[in-house]
Design a protein around this motif. Structure first.
Motif, PDB file in Angstrom:
ATOM      1  N   ILE A  27      11.398 -10.383   5.834  1.00 49.37           N
ATOM      2  CA  ILE A  27      12.267  -9.918   4.730  1.00 49.37           C
ATOM      3  C   ILE A  27      13.710  -9.810   5.235  1.00 49.37           C
ATOM      4  O   ILE A  27      14.552  -9.235   4.570  1.00 49.37           O
ATOM      5  CB  ILE A  27      11.774  -8.571   4.133  1.00 49.37           C
ATOM      6  CG1 ILE A  27      11.646  -7.497   5.228  1.00 49.37           C
ATOM      7  CG2 ILE A  27      10.455  -8.756   3.407  1.00 49.37           C
ATOM      8  CD1 ILE A  27      11.393  -6.090   4.662  1.00 49.37           C
ATOM      9  N   LEU A 101       5.579 -10.703   1.319  1.00 44.43           N
ATOM     10  CA  LEU A 101       4.221 -11.133   0.989  1.00 44.43           C
ATOM     11  C   LEU A 101       4.170 -11.810  -0.375  1.00 44.43           C
ATOM     12  O   LEU A 101       4.621 -11.226  -1.373  1.00 44.43           O
ATOM     13  CB  LEU A 101       3.277  -9.929   0.977  1.00 44.43           C
ATOM     14  CG  LEU A 101       2.770  -9.476   2.341  1.00 44.43           C
ATOM     15  CD1 LEU A 101       1.958  -8.195   2.217  1.00 44.43           C
ATOM     16  CD2 LEU A 101       1.911 -10.562   3.001  1.00 44.43           C
ATOM     17  N   ILE A 104       3.512 -10.104  -4.227  1.00 43.17           N
ATOM     18  CA  ILE A 104       4.155  -8.802  -4.447  1.00 43.17           C
ATOM     19  C   ILE A 104       5.534  -9.085  -5.052  1.00 43.17           C
ATOM     20  O   ILE A 104       6.479  -9.441  -4.347  1.00 43.17           O
ATOM     21  CB  ILE A 104       4.288  -7.991  -3.120  1.00 43.17           C
ATOM     22  CG1 ILE A 104       2.930  -7.841  -2.437  1.00 43.17           C
ATOM     23  CG2 ILE A 104       4.917  -6.629  -3.378  1.00 43.17           C
ATOM     24  CD1 ILE A 104       1.896  -7.037  -3.223  1.00 43.17           C
ATOM     25  N   ASP A 106       6.359 -11.594  -6.450  1.00 40.09           N
ATOM     26  CA  ASP A 106       6.629 -12.979  -6.051  1.00 40.09           C
ATOM     27  C   ASP A 106       5.448 -13.846  -6.477  1.00 40.09           C
ATOM     28  O   ASP A 106       4.346 -13.318  -6.675  1.00 40.09           O
ATOM     29  CB  ASP A 106       6.746 -13.058  -4.511  1.00 40.09           C
ATOM     30  CG  ASP A 106       8.189 -12.962  -4.036  1.00 40.09           C
ATOM     31  OD1 ASP A 106       9.091 -13.125  -4.857  1.00 40.09           O
ATOM     32  OD2 ASP A 106       8.388 -12.736  -2.830  1.00 40.09           O
ATOM     33  N   ALA A 130       8.649  -5.442   1.746  1.00 36.59           N
ATOM     34  CA  ALA A 130       9.738  -4.461   1.597  1.00 36.59           C
ATOM     35  C   ALA A 130       9.199  -3.116   1.106  1.00 36.59           C
ATOM     36  O   ALA A 130       9.645  -2.061   1.563  1.00 36.59           O
ATOM     37  CB  ALA A 130      10.791  -5.011   0.634  1.00 36.59           C
ATOM     38  N   TYR A 175      11.414  -1.792  -6.909  1.00 31.34           N
ATOM     39  CA  TYR A 175      12.397  -2.790  -6.493  1.00 31.34           C
ATOM     40  C   TYR A 175      13.502  -2.796  -7.549  1.00 31.34           C
ATOM     41  O   TYR A 175      13.227  -2.586  -8.738  1.00 31.34           O
ATOM     42  CB  TYR A 175      11.769  -4.194  -6.443  1.00 31.34           C
ATOM     43  CG  TYR A 175      10.832  -4.443  -5.269  1.00 31.34           C
ATOM     44  CD1 TYR A 175      10.905  -3.696  -4.107  1.00 31.34           C
ATOM     45  CD2 TYR A 175       9.888  -5.464  -5.331  1.00 31.34           C
ATOM     46  CE1 TYR A 175      10.062  -3.951  -3.032  1.00 31.34           C
ATOM     47  CE2 TYR A 175       9.040  -5.731  -4.254  1.00 31.34           C
ATOM     48  CZ  TYR A 175       9.137  -4.963  -3.111  1.00 31.34           C
ATOM     49  OH  TYR A 175       8.315  -5.218  -2.055  1.00 31.34           O
ATOM     50  N   LEU A 204      16.601  -3.785   4.665  1.00 34.73           N
ATOM     51  CA  LEU A 204      15.580  -3.508   5.693  1.00 34.73           C
ATOM     52  C   LEU A 204      15.455  -4.675   6.669  1.00 34.73           C
ATOM     53  O   LEU A 204      15.459  -5.847   6.242  1.00 34.73           O
ATOM     54  CB  LEU A 204      14.219  -3.282   5.018  1.00 34.73           C
ATOM     55  CG  LEU A 204      14.060  -1.953   4.288  1.00 34.73           C
ATOM     56  CD1 LEU A 204      12.877  -2.008   3.325  1.00 34.73           C
ATOM     57  CD2 LEU A 204      13.877  -0.805   5.267  1.00 34.73           C
ATOM     58  N   CYS A 232      17.710  -3.798  -2.134  1.00 31.23           N
ATOM     59  CA  CYS A 232      17.393  -2.360  -2.128  1.00 31.23           C
ATOM     60  C   CYS A 232      15.984  -2.103  -2.639  1.00 31.23           C
ATOM     61  O   CYS A 232      15.536  -2.703  -3.622  1.00 31.23           O
ATOM     62  CB  CYS A 232      18.348  -1.613  -3.050  1.00 31.23           C
ATOM     63  SG  CYS A 232      20.034  -1.610  -2.445  1.00 31.23           S
ATOM     64  N   THR A 233      15.302  -1.187  -1.981  1.00 33.87           N
ATOM     65  CA  THR A 233      13.999  -0.701  -2.440  1.00 33.87           C
ATOM     66  C   THR A 233      14.089   0.817  -2.553  1.00 33.87           C
ATOM     67  O   THR A 233      14.615   1.480  -1.657  1.00 33.87           O
ATOM     68  CB  THR A 233      12.890  -1.106  -1.441  1.00 33.87           C
ATOM     69  OG1 THR A 233      12.821  -2.536  -1.404  1.00 33.87           O
ATOM     70  CG2 THR A 233      11.536  -0.557  -1.854  1.00 33.87           C
TER      71      THR A 233
HETATM   72  N1  SAM Z   1       7.424 -10.275  -1.881  1.00 29.11           N
HETATM   73  C1  SAM Z   1       8.489  -9.457  -1.388  1.00 29.11           C
HETATM   74  C2  SAM Z   1       7.889  -8.382  -0.483  1.00 29.11           C
HETATM   75  O1  SAM Z   1       6.764  -8.481  -0.089  1.00 29.11           O
HETATM   76  O2  SAM Z   1       8.613  -7.434  -0.157  1.00 29.11           O
HETATM   77  C3  SAM Z   1       9.345  -8.876  -2.497  1.00 29.11           C
HETATM   78  C4  SAM Z   1      10.055  -9.916  -3.300  1.00 29.11           C
HETATM   79  S1  SAM Z   1      10.988  -9.298  -4.616  1.00 29.11           S
HETATM   80  C5  SAM Z   1      11.379 -10.775  -5.496  1.00 29.11           C
HETATM   81  C6  SAM Z   1      12.551  -8.954  -3.903  1.00 29.11           C
HETATM   82  C7  SAM Z   1      12.884  -7.474  -3.914  1.00 29.11           C
HETATM   83  O3  SAM Z   1      12.266  -6.833  -2.806  1.00 29.11           O
HETATM   84  C8  SAM Z   1      14.381  -7.180  -3.743  1.00 29.11           C
HETATM   85  O4  SAM Z   1      15.060  -7.218  -4.981  1.00 29.11           O
HETATM   86  C9  SAM Z   1      14.375  -5.789  -3.153  1.00 29.11           C
HETATM   87  O5  SAM Z   1      14.163  -4.814  -4.151  1.00 29.11           O
HETATM   88  C10 SAM Z   1      13.122  -5.861  -2.258  1.00 29.11           C
HETATM   89  N2  SAM Z   1      13.507  -6.315  -0.911  1.00 29.11           N
HETATM   90  C11 SAM Z   1      13.287  -7.530  -0.356  1.00 29.11           C
HETATM   91  N3  SAM Z   1      13.803  -7.585   0.884  1.00 29.11           N
HETATM   92  C12 SAM Z   1      14.348  -6.374   1.127  1.00 29.11           C
HETATM   93  C13 SAM Z   1      15.032  -5.812   2.243  1.00 29.11           C
HETATM   94  N4  SAM Z   1      15.264  -6.516   3.338  1.00 29.11           N
HETATM   95  N5  SAM Z   1      15.457  -4.527   2.143  1.00 29.11           N
HETATM   96  C14 SAM Z   1      15.226  -3.797   1.036  1.00 29.11           C
HETATM   97  N6  SAM Z   1      14.582  -4.273  -0.037  1.00 29.11           N
HETATM   98  C15 SAM Z   1      14.158  -5.553  -0.006  1.00 29.11           C
END
Ligand code: SAM
Length: 297
Positions: A27, A101, A104, A106, A130, A175, A204, A232-233
């Motif tokens: 991530i 992943l 999630i 995705d 995340a 998210y 993160l 951001c999470t």
């Molecule tokens: N499948 C991914 C997972 O397993 O974390 C999540 C994908 S989703 C489309 C993307 C969202 O995850 C972002 O908008 C954010 O809210 C969160 N996210 C992904 N990478 C992140 C990171 N490095 N730090 C904080 N939040 C993150």
């Protein structure tokens, strides 16, 4: 015994014919791609990628030879039969998303379900997520939690989910896109009270990783002063578990009216107060109804 069992598992040939591998990818920090994920991605016969261009860099660096298929929300249905056919013909297949992943928030869930339905083995090569990374670094309870992902961007459904989240007693993970973060924090402050524990995990695993909390109020103040950037999470502390308080009907009616005056519907107000009061939503709604009738007489 345990040692023997783990040796047996690690000796299994991977990737195996006709197996779907759900592979977690970084991530942010590229060092988080596990040796097992590297090996499977390098050797698998085909790879379904959320975005072939985005994943190209990492796959090229591994020398991955497998044919790359795009697999995203706009071509899921047309692509599924083709990917299942690969498994049917004994090819190994990996699915990856842009980050984290698959499945999630995705693409991935439909492919896993279809592969299982067709009798194929599905194996997850675990990796960063995340939601879980934010949860375990938040300092908020991890023993009971729920994941809401992205809320609908507007409308009744968003409001209903926010009201339900406000009264949820487990830690909740959300998210949100950076340009919508302040709006979400304002809504949470209105429905949960601004003192509710909250951590925003930003970027993160990346160079400018940051945690902003420990309450909704402090996070909101921070992002009003500094425009949210990056990913951001949110990790929101659960609502306190209600101990039914002995209060008069007039007291609960006044609380309901205050919530409604704050801009939420009667139904949402009853749902929210039900958590705090220990009374059922139906009872509170009836009180409100009764009071309205008395006023009109
Ligand atoms: N499948 C991914 C997972 O397993 O974390 C999540 C994908 S989703 C489309 C993307 C969202 O995850 C972002 O908008 C954010 O809210 C969160 N996210 C992904 N990478 C992140 C990171 N490095 N730090 C904080 N939040 C993150």
């Amino acid at each position: 015994m345990n040692g023997r069992r783990s040796n047996i598992v690690s000796q299994r040939q991977e990737p195996a014919a006709g197996v779907l591998y759900v592979v977690g990818t970084p991530i942010g920090h590229l060092g988080d791609l596990s040796p097992r994920a590297r090996s499977v991605l390098a050797k698998v016969s085909a790879i379904a990628c959320e975005d072939t261009r985005h994943s190209g860099q990492i796959l090229n660096s591994l020398g991955a030879q497998g044919h790359r298929f795009s697999f995203h929300q706009h071509n899921t249905q047309s692509r599924l039969p083709q990917l299942l056919e690969l498994l049917n013909t004994g090819q190994s297949l990996a699915v990856i998303s842009d980050a984290g992943l698959p499945g999630i928030s995705d693409p991935g869930e439909e492919l896993v379900a279809a592969a299982r339905k067709a009798g194929h083995e599905v194996i997850c090569i675990p990796g960063p997520c995340a939601a879980i990374t934010a949860l375990v670094s938040s300092g908020l309870p991890c023993n009971r939690f729920c994941f809401e992902g992205f809320l609908p961007t507007k409308g009744k459904e968003r409001r209903q989910q926010l009201v339900a989240i406000a009264s949820e007693t487990r830690t909740t993970i959300l998210y949100e896109a950076p340009h919508r973060l302040v709006k979400l924090l304002k809504e949470l402050a209105q429905l949960c009270g601004d003192k509710r524990p909250l951590q925003v995990a930003r970027e993160l695993t990346k160079r400018h990783e940051q945690q902003i909390g420990p309450t909704i109020a402090t996070a909101l103040q921070h992002f009003i002063e500094q425009k949210p950037l990056g990913e951001c999470t949110l990790v929101l502390g659960g609502a306190p578990i209600a101990v039914p308080a002995k209060q008069s009907d007039a007291h609960w009616i006044a609380e309901l009216e205050a919530l409604i005056a704050g801009g939420i519907s009667a139904s949402d107000a009853a749902r929210q107060l039900a958590q705090k009061s220990g009374l059922s939503k139906r009872t509170l709604y009836a009180l409100l109804h009764q009071s309205a009738e008395e006023e009109s007489q």
